[in-house]
Design a protein around this motif. Structure first.
Motif, PDB file in Angstrom:
ATOM      1  N   ARG A  65       0.841  -1.194   0.000  1.00 53.26           N
ATOM      2  CA  ARG A  65       0.000   0.000   0.000  1.00 53.26           C
ATOM      3  C   ARG A  65       0.877   1.244   0.000  1.00 53.26           C
ATOM      4  O   ARG A  65       1.818   1.347   0.775  1.00 53.26           O
ATOM      5  N   ARG A  66       0.552   2.192  -0.908  1.00 50.59           N
ATOM      6  CA  ARG A  66       1.310   3.439  -1.009  1.00 50.59           C
ATOM      7  C   ARG A  66       0.580   4.592  -0.327  1.00 50.59           C
ATOM      8  O   ARG A  66      -0.556   4.440   0.129  1.00 50.59           O
ATOM      9  N   GLU A  67       1.243   5.741  -0.284  1.00 53.21           N
ATOM     10  CA  GLU A  67       0.683   6.935   0.366  1.00 53.21           C
ATOM     11  C   GLU A  67      -0.625   7.386  -0.279  1.00 53.21           C
ATOM     12  O   GLU A  67      -1.540   7.838   0.404  1.00 53.21           O
ATOM     13  N   ASP A  68      -0.711   7.273  -1.600  1.00 54.52           N
ATOM     14  CA  ASP A  68      -1.899   7.747  -2.312  1.00 54.52           C
ATOM     15  C   ASP A  68      -3.078   6.771  -2.241  1.00 54.52           C
ATOM     16  O   ASP A  68      -4.123   7.017  -2.836  1.00 54.52           O
ATOM     17  N   GLY A  69      -2.936   5.670  -1.521  1.00 55.57           N
ATOM     18  CA  GLY A  69      -4.024   4.719  -1.350  1.00 55.57           C
ATOM     19  C   GLY A  69      -4.012   3.590  -2.368  1.00 55.57           C
ATOM     20  O   GLY A  69      -4.849   2.695  -2.315  1.00 55.57           O
ATOM     21  N   PHE A  70      -3.098   3.621  -3.299  1.00 54.22           N
ATOM     22  CA  PHE A  70      -2.995   2.586  -4.320  1.00 54.22           C
ATOM     23  C   PHE A  70      -2.453   1.303  -3.699  1.00 54.22           C
ATOM     24  O   PHE A  70      -1.450   1.320  -2.995  1.00 54.22           O
ATOM     25  N   GLU A  71      -3.136   0.190  -3.963  1.00 52.11           N
ATOM     26  CA  GLU A  71      -2.683  -1.112  -3.459  1.00 52.11           C
ATOM     27  C   GLU A  71      -2.294  -1.998  -4.627  1.00 52.11           C
ATOM     28  O   GLU A  71      -2.931  -1.994  -5.672  1.00 52.11           O
ATOM     29  N   ASP A  72      -1.228  -2.758  -4.410  1.00 49.47           N
ATOM     30  CA  ASP A  72      -0.679  -3.593  -5.473  1.00 49.47           C
ATOM     31  C   ASP A  72      -0.244  -4.926  -4.865  1.00 49.47           C
ATOM     32  O   ASP A  72       0.193  -4.983  -3.718  1.00 49.47           O
ATOM     33  N   ILE A  73      -0.355  -5.978  -5.651  1.00 44.87           N
ATOM     34  CA  ILE A  73       0.122  -7.289  -5.212  1.00 44.87           C
ATOM     35  C   ILE A  73       1.339  -7.635  -6.066  1.00 44.87           C
ATOM     36  O   ILE A  73       1.263  -7.640  -7.295  1.00 44.87           O
ATOM     37  N   ARG A  74       2.450  -7.911  -5.398  1.00 45.03           N
ATOM     38  CA  ARG A  74       3.703  -8.232  -6.100  1.00 45.03           C
ATOM     39  C   ARG A  74       4.285  -9.533  -5.559  1.00 45.03           C
ATOM     40  O   ARG A  74       4.081  -9.901  -4.408  1.00 45.03           O
ATOM     41  N   SER A  75       5.051 -10.169  -6.432  1.00 51.15           N
ATOM     42  CA  SER A  75       5.771 -11.391  -6.047  1.00 51.15           C
ATOM     43  C   SER A  75       7.264 -11.100  -6.034  1.00 51.15           C
ATOM     44  O   SER A  75       7.790 -10.419  -6.920  1.00 51.15           O
ATOM     45  N   TYR A  76       7.943 -11.626  -5.039  1.00 46.07           N
ATOM     46  CA  TYR A  76       9.383 -11.429  -4.887  1.00 46.07           C
ATOM     47  C   TYR A  76      10.081 -12.769  -4.744  1.00 46.07           C
ATOM     48  O   TYR A  76       9.533 -13.712  -4.166  1.00 46.07           O
ATOM     49  N   GLU A  77      11.303 -12.829  -5.261  1.00 43.83           N
ATOM     50  CA  GLU A  77      12.172 -13.994  -5.097  1.00 43.83           C
ATOM     51  C   GLU A  77      13.522 -13.483  -4.627  1.00 43.83           C
ATOM     52  O   GLU A  77      14.169 -12.703  -5.321  1.00 43.83           O
TER      53      GLU A  77
ATOM     54  N   VAL B  83       3.762   2.781   2.315  1.00 40.78           N
ATOM     55  CA  VAL B  83       3.384   3.035   3.708  1.00 40.78           C
ATOM     56  C   VAL B  83       3.362   1.733   4.499  1.00 40.78           C
ATOM     57  O   VAL B  83       3.856   1.659   5.622  1.00 40.78           O
ATOM     58  N   LYS B  84       2.819   0.694   3.882  1.00 42.03           N
ATOM     59  CA  LYS B  84       2.618  -0.553   4.599  1.00 42.03           C
ATOM     60  C   LYS B  84       2.612  -1.714   3.609  1.00 42.03           C
ATOM     61  O   LYS B  84       2.251  -1.551   2.450  1.00 42.03           O
ATOM     62  N   TYR B  85       3.044  -2.864   4.096  1.00 39.20           N
ATOM     63  CA  TYR B  85       2.990  -4.071   3.263  1.00 39.20           C
ATOM     64  C   TYR B  85       2.568  -5.240   4.137  1.00 39.20           C
ATOM     65  O   TYR B  85       2.773  -5.250   5.350  1.00 39.20           O
ATOM     66  N   GLY B  86       1.975  -6.223   3.506  1.00 38.19           N
ATOM     67  CA  GLY B  86       1.562  -7.443   4.194  1.00 38.19           C
ATOM     68  C   GLY B  86       1.929  -8.650   3.356  1.00 38.19           C
ATOM     69  O   GLY B  86       1.747  -8.644   2.141  1.00 38.19           O
ATOM     70  N   ILE B  87       2.441  -9.652   4.008  1.00 40.57           N
ATOM     71  CA  ILE B  87       2.833 -10.870   3.296  1.00 40.57           C
ATOM     72  C   ILE B  87       1.622 -11.788   3.205  1.00 40.57           C
ATOM     73  O   ILE B  87       1.057 -12.205   4.214  1.00 40.57           O
TER      74      ILE B  87
END
Length: 119
Positions: free
Chosen positions: A20-32, A70-74
């Protein structure tokens, strides 16, 4: 020549995150993320500690990648074994192979000298 197989497999941390970003935009990403955990180093008693270390690495990566986060969740995480094997030639001491033929040659020459001296 014989080749010796060496297991250099390691674990890779794979996670899917909700960011989640400051402007309220939420995105789902994958990381390795490649870790320094080797094949024989991960056990049931230290798996939670390794996961916690990987989560910290992921957090620093996310915040370093985008400063507006701003915040992230796994959502999902896993440690995946990445197989990697190398083959090396077995090195043998150079003197051991040469000593035996030289010794047999010396014994043969001695036997020939003894036989010739008796004739």
């Amino acid at each position: 020549m014989k080749r010796k197989r060496q297991n250099e497999s390691y674990y890779q941390y794979r996670a899917t995150c909700n960011i989640r970003r400051e402007d309220g935009f939420e995105d789902i990403r994958s990381y390795e993320i490649d870790t320094d955990i080797l094949h024989g180093s991960l056990h049931f008693w230290n798996k939670s500690r390794c996961l916690k270390d990987c989560q910290e690495m992921l957090g620093t990566l996310i915040f370093r990648e985008d400063d507006r986060v701003v915040k992230y969740g796994i959502l999902r995480e896993n440690l995946v074994l990445v197989p990697r094997f190398t083959y090396e030639q077995e090195k043998k001491p150079p003197g051991k192979r040469i000593v035996l033929p030289k010794l047999l040659l010396a014994i043969e020459a001695l036997i020939i000298l003894i036989i010739q001296s008796r004739m």
